[in-house]
Write a protein that holds these residues in place. Sequence first.
Motif, mmCIF file in Angstrom:
data_model
loop_
_atom_site.group_PDB
_atom_site.id
_atom_site.type_symbol
_atom_site.label_atom_id
_atom_site.label_comp_id
_atom_site.label_asym_id
_atom_site.label_seq_id
_atom_site.Cartn_x
_atom_site.Cartn_y
_atom_site.Cartn_z
ATOM 1 N N LEU A 1 0.961 -1.261 0.287
ATOM 2 C CA LEU A 1 -0.382 0.299 0.032
ATOM 3 C C LEU A 1 1.128 1.551 0.016
ATOM 4 C CD1 LEU A 1 -2.919 -1.165 2.375
ATOM 5 C CD2 LEU A 1 -2.975 -0.450 0.255
ATOM 6 N N ALA A 2 1.558 0.850 0.930
ATOM 7 C CA ALA A 2 2.899 2.105 0.745
ATOM 8 C C ALA A 2 3.599 2.578 -0.491
ATOM 9 C CB ALA A 2 4.112 2.165 1.924
ATOM 10 N N GLN A 3 3.845 1.607 -1.427
ATOM 11 C CA GLN A 3 4.456 1.460 -2.484
ATOM 12 C C GLN A 3 2.863 2.332 -3.531
ATOM 13 O OE1 GLN A 3 5.699 -2.254 -3.701
ATOM 14 N NE2 GLN A 3 7.695 -2.044 -1.580
ATOM 15 N N ALA A 4 2.190 1.933 -3.509
ATOM 16 C CA ALA A 4 1.486 2.214 -4.446
ATOM 17 C C ALA A 4 0.430 3.366 -3.806
ATOM 18 C CB ALA A 4 0.070 1.369 -4.405
ATOM 19 N N ALA A 5 1.020 4.079 -2.890
ATOM 20 C CA ALA A 5 1.010 5.359 -2.311
ATOM 21 C C ALA A 5 1.248 6.712 -3.041
ATOM 22 C CB ALA A 5 0.657 5.661 -0.880
ATOM 23 N N ILE B 1 0.029 4.419 7.355
ATOM 24 C CA ILE B 1 0.153 3.163 7.429
ATOM 25 C C ILE B 1 1.643 2.689 7.934
ATOM 26 C CG2 ILE B 1 0.857 1.825 5.055
ATOM 27 C CD1 ILE B 1 -1.558 3.484 3.907
ATOM 28 N N ALA B 2 2.386 3.861 7.815
ATOM 29 C CA ALA B 2 3.541 3.513 8.533
ATOM 30 C C ALA B 2 3.723 2.362 9.752
ATOM 31 C CB ALA B 2 4.465 4.198 8.227
ATOM 32 N N GLY B 3 3.234 3.850 10.625
ATOM 33 C CA GLY B 3 2.984 3.724 11.856
ATOM 34 C C GLY B 3 2.308 2.176 12.107
ATOM 35 N N ILE B 4 1.178 1.812 11.770
ATOM 36 C CA ILE B 4 0.575 0.376 12.216
ATOM 37 C C ILE B 4 1.537 -0.644 11.145
ATOM 38 C CG2 ILE B 4 -1.419 -1.066 11.421
ATOM 39 C CD1 ILE B 4 -3.205 1.481 10.670
ATOM 40 N N HIS B 5 2.102 -0.313 10.697
ATOM 41 C CA HIS B 5 3.423 -1.489 9.781
ATOM 42 C C HIS B 5 4.371 -1.836 11.300
ATOM 43 C CE1 HIS B 5 6.454 -2.554 6.698
ATOM 44 N NE2 HIS B 5 5.874 -3.774 7.580
ATOM 45 N N GLN B 6 5.371 -0.262 11.933
ATOM 46 C CA GLN B 6 5.559 -0.441 12.775
ATOM 47 C C GLN B 6 5.029 -1.153 13.732
ATOM 48 O OE1 GLN B 6 7.552 3.206 13.442
ATOM 49 N NE2 GLN B 6 9.129 2.661 15.020
#
Length: 285
Positions: free
Chosen positions: A195-199, A278-283
């Motif tokens: 998702l982060a890449q696509a965004a 999104i990065a925070g949830i991933h972390q």
Amino acid sequence: MQHGPAVRRRKLGAELRALRTTAGLTSGEAARLVGWHQSKVSRIETGTSGVKPSDVRLLLDAYAVDDTQLRELLLALAASGDDDRHPWWHAYRGVLPPTYRDFISLESQATGMRTLETTVVPGLLQTPEYARAVTRAAVDGLDEERLDALVEVRLARQGVLRADPPLHLDAVLDEAVLRRQVGGPEVMARQLERLAQAARLPQVRLQVLPFSAGAHIGVTGPFVIFSFSNTSDLDVVVLDHLTSSLHLERKEDLEAYTEAFDTLRFHALSIEDSLEFIAGIHQDG
């Protein structure tokens, strides 16, 4: 409200009727130009019967339509019912229900797609592992062969984002989409990375609607708005149900869902803040 094939026929017919009127022709005059009976033109324009791309081409020539993009769009709308021109998903017709085939057809022809997702990641942004887990959970009793085929279709659909020109995807994701552990922690970790890449792609606009936004207009369920080049008359809203899809194409329906989507975007995090979220949830995961 109509189901996919009917709404596609109606929209194609309405556009052909508008082009005939612009050309200054009656339905009888148009019929004589292409060597048909007037009733055939009427059936096509009212969407009561299907039409082959070859017939659409005859009408477009008779109406002196030289807009290449518009011609291609109308021919593509007719092509789904033409046995002489099979799209890529035709190879999977034995495992795909008609409503899903029609959704893919609209997706492949659209220039823009606005989607609200409240439960799962949009199909165009799913990783293979996530797609497999979602499909297995959504369809009971799948054998491995059919599961493989459905996942292949899901991944093949993503080609619209790499096309030239690509589909422009505008997605609002409820926070629940990011926190639901589909396939387990490892699968979700890779999905969040995807998702982060696509965004960051220029053709993708991704925003997160956090729980802190409270109740919102999208709580009644997800929806998709397909947009097409040249004419908004072909735009359509798709609502997915457990066993079917519903297509809304009235002007008032389109306006209501467009307004709803704009409201959701307003209350969602910005694109930059969504990436951080999104990065925070991933972390944390």
